[in-house]
Write an enzyme that holds these catalytic residues in place. Sequence first.
Site, PDB file in Angstrom:
ATOM      1  N   LYS A   1       0.816  -1.214   0.000  1.00  0.00           N
ATOM      2  CA  LYS A   1       0.000   0.000   0.000  1.00  0.00           C
ATOM      3  C   LYS A   1       0.853   1.269   0.000  1.00  0.00           C
ATOM      4  O   LYS A   1       0.354   2.347  -0.317  1.00  0.00           O
ATOM      5  CB  LYS A   1      -0.972  -0.011   1.172  1.00  0.00           C
ATOM      6  CG  LYS A   1      -2.058  -1.070   1.006  1.00  0.00           C
ATOM      7  CD  LYS A   1      -3.173  -0.925   2.009  1.00  0.00           C
ATOM      8  CE  LYS A   1      -4.272  -1.925   1.752  1.00  0.00           C
ATOM      9  NZ  LYS A   1      -3.869  -3.320   2.110  1.00  0.00           N
TER      10      LYS A   1
HETATM   11  C1  LIG Z   1      -4.503  -4.453   1.539  1.00  0.00           C
HETATM   12  C2  LIG Z   1      -3.739  -5.722   1.520  1.00  0.00           C
HETATM   13  C3  LIG Z   1      -4.077  -6.796   0.647  1.00  0.00           C
HETATM   14  C4  LIG Z   1      -5.278  -6.746  -0.260  1.00  0.00           C
HETATM   15  O1  LIG Z   1      -5.121  -5.840  -1.310  1.00  0.00           O
HETATM   16  P1  LIG Z   1      -6.395  -5.366  -2.161  1.00  0.00           P
HETATM   17  O2  LIG Z   1      -5.869  -4.354  -3.095  1.00  0.00           O
HETATM   18  O3  LIG Z   1      -7.343  -4.784  -1.142  1.00  0.00           O
HETATM   19  O4  LIG Z   1      -6.957  -6.572  -2.817  1.00  0.00           O
HETATM   20  C5  LIG Z   1      -3.266  -7.912   0.635  1.00  0.00           C
HETATM   21  N1  LIG Z   1      -2.205  -8.018   1.459  1.00  0.00           N
HETATM   22  C6  LIG Z   1      -1.854  -7.033   2.316  1.00  0.00           C
HETATM   23  C7  LIG Z   1      -0.673  -7.219   3.205  1.00  0.00           C
HETATM   24  C8  LIG Z   1      -2.605  -5.847   2.373  1.00  0.00           C
HETATM   25  O5  LIG Z   1      -2.259  -4.876   3.238  1.00  0.00           O
END
Ligand SMILES: *Cc1c(COP(=O)(O)O)cnc(C)c1O
Length: 443
Positions: free
Chosen positions: A107
Amino acid sequence: MSFISTRGKCGSSNFRNAIFQGLAPDGGLYIEETVSDLKDVYSRFTKDTSFVDIAADMTHALLKEEISKDDAKAICSSAFPFNPELNPIDEQISILELYHGPSCAFKDYGASFLAQAMEYFLGERDSRAIILTATSGDTGSAVAQAFHNVKNIDVVILYPKGRVSPLQEKQLTTLGGNVHALEVEGSFDDCQRMVKEAFMDTMLQKELTLTSANSINLGRLLPQSFYYVWARAQSAENPGDLLEGNKVPRVFCVPSGNFGNLTAGILSWKWGMHVDGFIAATNINDVVPEYLSSGIFTPRPSRHTCSNAMDVGNPSNFERLEYLFRNFPGGMGSMIHGDVITDEETTAAIAHVFHQKNQYLDPHTAVGYLASKRYLASRDQRAQIITLATAHPGKFGEIVEAATRTSPPLPVRLEAVLKKDKISTVINNSLGSLSAFLMEHFA
Ligand SMILES: *Cc1c(COP(=O)(O)O)cnc(C)c1O
């Protein structure tokens, strides 16, 4: 490039408005009005092109009416002082490590680009904005880190007092400066409700420029496509290779919750990159794999699992995926294969990889790894799969430790955070106390 809502009930918007608005006025999600063609840009990329160059060239190609080539380079250089890494784990599966940013999860890419883009556009207008966001622990830290020290922006993060892990709390409360942590005497649902109420409050709207940076924001979605292109370019010897298929099918496997990450991969393909398919790997919150096999989408309350950043029962980006595949022959299922991994299978996969390869996977990445293995066994033995590693194993140390009986190292930057002092303001769970804080500090 202009952007429209997936629900089609409002006019088009430029990128700047779309990122400050977050949601489109009709409640839908922003998506390109017509799909861009980036084949010219893609055809120049090879394994020697740097991540920042790929990011900058794509940013300019997508947003050239609003961001010049030089500005795109400046935005991407500031946003990405960290890089993805691609490492083979066996003959057919490579792990795309997306956890080398400040919060040690993928993210960081979206949040960091959004922060730099907002700073850029606010500088043009010389105005200030407040990012208001609620977190249950994990996702807030990417936003906090990304916006820390960004000019003309303050960040206010609400989290439920006593209900986030000590490491998560330190990540939210030790930055200081323009990042303000509010410890709410209540639950995560209270935090979310207070943020929603603040956005609807006419007095606050009049006094302050409130904006959100949540994961459906277009400014977080677009940059997530850059690392798919970079990873795909790692096997490109010659210019033009990104546009061509060959005998070996190439597949991306994406551990998914809200499906933003997978949607960004689909975009990178729609813009002209050759890919043979995607694997949507989920935990038991499996509404999308279920849709892919049955054609019926049934959102439901989420269930708690050990890959908890993917505990999503009503993934918001499904609306974007549906839109992107609405006229595609064969539909979503012809490009995306779904698979569902239980917690028992996840911990077994973490243990297996540790014992066989002496390598740690975090629980989310383990879901992707196992789905990739099964794809090779049951769907296509020849495929080369790039599996996205969405978080550093040290971030989910307890689960990894329970599976392997050894503890994965904590990344240095998280270790350092634990030693810093917490600075937060305790407020009660009412809009009144949130408003009072906002007015006192920012009006
Ligand atoms: C947010 C997140 C996901 C999921 O990602 P999306 O884009 O919501 O499908 C997977 N793994 C981790 C560690 C995350 O923080």
